[in-house]
Structure formats: structure tokens, C-alpha cells
Design a protein around this motif. Structure first.
Motif, short mmCIF file in Angstrom:
data_model
loop_
_atom_site.label_atom_id
_atom_site.label_comp_id
_atom_site.label_asym_id
_atom_site.label_seq_id
_atom_site.Cartn_x
_atom_site.Cartn_y
_atom_site.Cartn_z
N GLY A 1 61.07 35.27 53.91
CA GLY A 1 62.00 34.83 54.94
C GLY A 1 62.05 35.71 56.17
O GLY A 1 63.02 35.64 56.94
N ALA A 2 61.03 36.54 56.40
CA ALA A 2 61.01 37.43 57.55
C ALA A 2 61.00 36.63 58.85
O ALA A 2 60.51 35.51 58.91
N GLU A 3 61.55 37.23 59.91
CA GLU A 3 61.61 36.56 61.20
C GLU A 3 60.22 36.36 61.80
O GLU A 3 59.95 35.36 62.45
N ILE A 4 59.35 37.35 61.60
CA ILE A 4 58.01 37.31 62.18
C ILE A 4 56.99 37.08 61.06
O ILE A 4 57.01 37.77 60.03
N ALA A 5 56.11 36.11 61.27
CA ALA A 5 55.08 35.81 60.27
C ALA A 5 54.09 36.97 60.17
O ALA A 5 53.79 37.63 61.16
N LYS B 1 61.72 26.78 52.49
CA LYS B 1 62.78 26.54 53.48
C LYS B 1 62.59 27.40 54.73
O LYS B 1 63.18 27.12 55.77
N PHE B 2 61.77 28.45 54.63
CA PHE B 2 61.50 29.30 55.79
C PHE B 2 60.28 28.83 56.58
O PHE B 2 59.99 29.35 57.64
N GLY B 3 59.54 27.88 56.04
CA GLY B 3 58.34 27.40 56.70
C GLY B 3 57.18 27.31 55.71
O GLY B 3 57.37 27.42 54.49
N THR B 4 55.99 27.12 56.23
CA THR B 4 54.80 26.96 55.39
C THR B 4 54.15 28.32 55.12
O THR B 4 53.93 29.10 56.04
N ILE B 5 53.84 28.56 53.85
CA ILE B 5 53.15 29.79 53.44
C ILE B 5 51.72 29.42 53.06
O ILE B 5 51.49 28.55 52.21
N GLY B 6 50.75 30.05 53.70
CA GLY B 6 49.35 29.79 53.41
C GLY B 6 48.84 30.71 52.31
O GLY B 6 49.15 31.90 52.28
N VAL B 7 48.06 30.14 51.38
CA VAL B 7 47.49 30.91 50.27
C VAL B 7 45.98 30.69 50.27
O VAL B 7 45.51 29.55 50.22
N GLN B 8 45.22 31.78 50.35
CA GLN B 8 43.76 31.71 50.26
C GLN B 8 43.29 32.58 49.10
O GLN B 8 43.78 33.71 48.94
N VAL B 9 42.37 32.05 48.31
CA VAL B 9 41.91 32.75 47.10
C VAL B 9 40.39 32.80 47.08
O VAL B 9 39.73 31.77 47.27
N TRP B 10 39.84 33.99 46.87
CA TRP B 10 38.41 34.19 46.64
C TRP B 10 38.24 34.76 45.23
O TRP B 10 38.92 35.73 44.87
N ILE B 11 37.34 34.19 44.43
CA ILE B 11 37.07 34.71 43.10
C ILE B 11 35.56 34.87 42.93
O ILE B 11 34.80 33.91 43.09
N HIS B 12 35.14 36.09 42.60
CA HIS B 12 33.73 36.39 42.38
C HIS B 12 33.46 36.38 40.88
O HIS B 12 34.09 37.13 40.13
N LYS B 13 32.52 35.53 40.45
CA LYS B 13 32.23 35.36 39.03
C LYS B 13 30.93 36.03 38.59
O LYS B 13 30.52 35.88 37.44
N GLY B 14 30.25 36.72 39.50
CA GLY B 14 29.01 37.38 39.13
C GLY B 14 27.84 36.85 39.94
O GLY B 14 27.96 35.90 40.72
N MET B 15 26.66 37.46 39.75
CA MET B 15 25.46 37.08 40.48
C MET B 15 24.73 35.95 39.77
O MET B 15 24.72 35.87 38.54
N VAL B 16 24.10 35.08 40.55
CA VAL B 16 23.35 33.94 40.02
C VAL B 16 21.89 34.11 40.40
O VAL B 16 21.57 34.30 41.57
N PHE B 17 21.01 34.05 39.42
CA PHE B 17 19.58 34.23 39.67
C PHE B 17 18.79 32.96 39.38
O PHE B 17 17.58 32.97 39.33
N LYS B 18 19.50 31.85 39.15
CA LYS B 18 18.85 30.56 38.99
C LYS B 18 19.81 29.50 39.48
O LYS B 18 21.02 29.73 39.60
N ASN B 19 19.29 28.32 39.79
CA ASN B 19 20.13 27.24 40.30
C ASN B 19 20.94 26.62 39.17
O ASN B 19 20.40 26.17 38.17
N ILE B 20 22.24 26.64 39.33
CA ILE B 20 23.16 26.03 38.37
C ILE B 20 24.01 25.04 39.14
O ILE B 20 24.64 25.39 40.12
N ARG B 21 24.03 23.79 38.70
CA ARG B 21 24.70 22.76 39.48
C ARG B 21 26.21 22.93 39.46
O ARG B 21 26.87 22.86 40.48
N HIS B 22 26.77 23.17 38.28
CA HIS B 22 28.22 23.22 38.18
C HIS B 22 28.64 24.64 37.80
O HIS B 22 28.97 24.93 36.66
#
Length: 222
Positions: A158-162, A191-212
């Protein structure tokens, strides 16, 4: 400039593929693209409590909609009644013949879309954003994620400044193309306005093509 773009689109052609699989000429391309956007928005609104991670659309003689979700029972319903009703609604709203397939997200605590949706819901229900984010970070790391980053922006507490508040655990490489990094964005209305949420999750390195990649098991790390 990897940190300036959506990590999902940045990796298409390397470790990810397009969520829509079809081909059309100039005459039909625009209509089908808009139809895909409308179908996704419709399903995300209707299934907002089902933990939907990804919606894939394949077009042949019929439209195949593949929904990746952490709560398949909510969509399928008792003896498949709910999923059959959903198929009829899609055919009525958008025309054509639809087939709906459900795929379970095996590790929802380490899925960016599900984590972002969870944080959004908790903030909208007036839980302190720091507690919501720290709980999500802890669960994701326990689920096997290599790294997690969460950015919360808006009139926090609820801060005055975003302002913006960044939380990070582990390693999240943004420019390494073979890094399996998921990204999700949500907006929580308070009630104070819209709060934006951004999430990055690193699951490891990929060395072959995986579709899903989002449904595949996380790699084990010593």
C-alpha cells in the motif's frame, strides 16, 4: 540482450518449440492466429483455478487442444463429464471439431506458470508479498530447480510510490540458450492497485531437443 526479451520466445528453435503447431497461407493465417489467441484467453479465464501451465494447439482436420495442468482432475471432472462439456463449449464458441487432451505437470512447484499463479492468488488474498514469494522460492528449490528469480512490482504494502522488489535463489542464466529457463507473468488486483509478478525458473542445461521441457523431470544435481 537476453535479459531484455521473454526467455520463452528467446529459446524457440533451440530448447523450445512453438505452442501452436499448424501451417496456413496468407489468406487464413491472420484468422487462425487470432482464433488461437482467443482460445487461450477463453481457457485461461475458465480454468484459472486449475493450475494451467501451457495450452498447445494443433490444427489438422480438427483442432487439438493440449492443456498442461497441475490439477487434471479439476478439468476432467467426474467420469470425464467436465472435459466433455469443455469440448462442446469450444465447438460452440469457435466452430469446428475440437479434441481436448490433458497432460499433467509432474512438478508444479518448479513450474513458472503455476508458481506465478500461486503468488498472484496469495497477494490478491492480502497475504504479505514477501511471505508469498519466499514460500514459493523455498518450494521451487526443494522441488529441484537450479535457480529461481521473482520480481514483484507496484504499490507494495500500500505504499504511496510504486516500486519493485527482486528475490533470487540459485543461478538463473538469461543469455545461455541451452539453459531450460521458464518465464511467467501475472497481475494481482488489490485495493491499492495492480501488482505485477514475474517469475523465472531455471531447471538445468539441455543438451538435446526436448519438446515438452516443462513436463519433463528435473535433472538431478549433486
Amino acid at each position: 540482450m537476453g535479459q531484455k526479451v521473454n526467455p520463452n520466445g528467446f529459446r524457440i528453435g533451440f530448447t523450445r518449440t512453438w505452442p501452436s503447431m499448424w501451417f496456413a497461407g496468407k489468406a487464413r493465417y491472420r484468422k487462425l492466429l487470432l482464433d488461437d489467441l482467443c482460445i487461450r484467453r477463453f481457457l485461461q479465464k475458465r480454468l484459472k483455478e486449475a493450475g494451467v501451465s501451457l495450452i498447445e494447439i494443433e490444427r489438422t482436420k480438427k483442432v487439438s487442444v493440449i492443456i498442461h495442468t497441475s490439477k487434471p482432475g479439476v478439468i476432467i471432472g467426474k467420469q470425464g463429464a467436465a472435459i466433455e462439456e469443455l469440448r462442446h463449449i469450444l465447438e460452440k464458441e469457435f466452430g469446428g471439431i475440437f479434441a481436448v487432451e490433458i497432460q499433467e505437470v509432474r512438478n508444479p512447484d518448479a513450474d513458472a506458470e503455476v508458481v506465478a499463479e500461486t503468488i498472484q492468488g496469495q497477494i490478491a488474498r492480502r497475504m504479505p508479498y514477501r511471505r508469498a514469494v519466499k514460500m514459493a522460492l523455498e518450494k521451487a528449490m526443494q522441488a529441484g530447480a537450479v535457480g529461481v528469480k521473482v520480481l514483484v512490482s507496484g504499490r507494495l504494502n500500500g505504499a504511496e510510490i510504486a516500486r519493485s522488489d527482486l528475490f533470487k535463489e540459485g543461478n538463473v542464466p538469461l543469455q545461455t540458450l541451452r539453459a531450460n529457463v521458464q518465464f511467467a507473468r501475472r497481475h494481482a488486483v488489490t485495493k491499492f492497485g495492480t501488482i505485477g509478478v514475474q517469475v523465472w525458473i531455471h531447471k538445468g542445461m539441455v543438451f538435446k531437443n526436448i519438446r515438452h521441457l516443462h513436463t519433463s523431470s528435473l535433472p538431478s544435481h549433486a
